[in-house]
Design an enzyme around this catalytic site. Structure first.
Site: not given
Ligand code: 7PJ
Length: 274
Positions: A219, A253
């Protein structure tokens, strides 16, 4: 234990959720088929590297991203779900749309990952009418505009209060607590300082009483801190995953599964000591 569709996941060690993006490839003339085949192959690689579950996304929720229509999102996600139905790990689908949730659940999804925390009309019901798990994430505003001057008095307290309210609404809709995961939503309507404060105090979200998911992988926060572009943020991402795990996150994640897994083995070994 997390009840997650066809699976029951143990939470005695942090789990790795591998990110699988299904987005059209503007640099190839192979069209949709190519990006779907590529997503399935990438997913299988992440499983070989040690992913405990996969998060399949057909809609970009990056800051500034434009919305994708229901049909387009389904055309991206459904063939990937079908192609991975025998892969052996739970399949999460990253979507905010109730119609996409219902179709994904019918196609075999085990979890709905909703950056909008089931606030869309019909979203609670779409998940309640199933056995899938749900991740409720905090976001201030919407992806297109969320990074435009987010303001909090106390970001950790306010995000915690929001998640508590969404957990209560989700339980009231008939979704058992053992199916619910909460996520403070790093990068979703937070400044660098606000993100860092949430990470420092991530352990305060343990009091929510549901497993915590944290997503910091690649990020822009990590780019701000290191000065590195997105393709060079693996080490910073692993460091963020280690901090998250040590502060109590149960699901990480991540994009870099193999490297994160090695780092988390050290965390688990230390946390397992008395
Ligand atoms: C997240 C997500 C997160 C959850 C994305 C990226 C943006 N879902 N989807 N938590 N981020 N639950 O991966 O940069 O932080 S998309």
């Amino acid at each position: 234990m997390l009840h997650c569709g066809r699976f029951t996941l143990p939470l005695d060690r942090p789990l790795i959720m591998g990110v699988v993006n299904v987005t059209p490839d503007s640099f190839s003339d192979g069209g949709q088929f190519y990006s779907i085949e590529r997503a399935i192959e990438h997913a299988r690689q992440l499983i070989r590297e040690g992913a405990d579950l996969l998060d399949i996304g057909g809609e970009s929720t990056r800051p500034g991203a434009q919305a994708v229509g229901i049909d387009e999102e389904l055309q991206r996600i459904l063939p990937v779900l079908e192609g991975l139905s025998d892969c052996g790990v739970p399949l999460s689908v990253d979507t905010q749309k109730p119609d996409v949730m219902r179709a994904a659940i019918r196609a075999g999804a085990d979890m709905i990952n909703d950056v909008n925390a089931l606030r869309a009309e019909g979203a609670l019901r779409a998940v309640a009418d199933s056995a899938v798990a749900v991740c409720l994430m905090h976001m201030l505003g919407e992806p297109r505009t969320m990074q435009q001057n987010p303001v909090y008095q106390d970001v950790t307290a306010e995000v915690g209060a929001f998640l508590e309210e969404r957990i209560a609404a989700t339980e009231q809709a008939g979704i058992a607590r053992k199916r619910i995961v909460a996520d403070p939503g790093f990068g979703f309507g937070k400044t660098l300082e606000q993100n860092l404060a949430m990470l420092k105090h991530l352990d305060s979200f343990i009091a929510l009483g549901v497993p915590l998911l944290a997503g910091l992988s690649r990020k822009s926060i990590l780019g701000s801190l290191t000065g590195l572009p997105v393709e060079e943020r693996m080490v910073a991402s692993v460091a963020a995953a280690v901090i998250s795990a040590m502060k109590g996150a149960r699901i990480l994640r991540v994009h870099d599964v193999k490297e994160t897994r090695q780092a988390l083995q050290i965390v688990s070994a230390v946390e397992g000591m008395r």
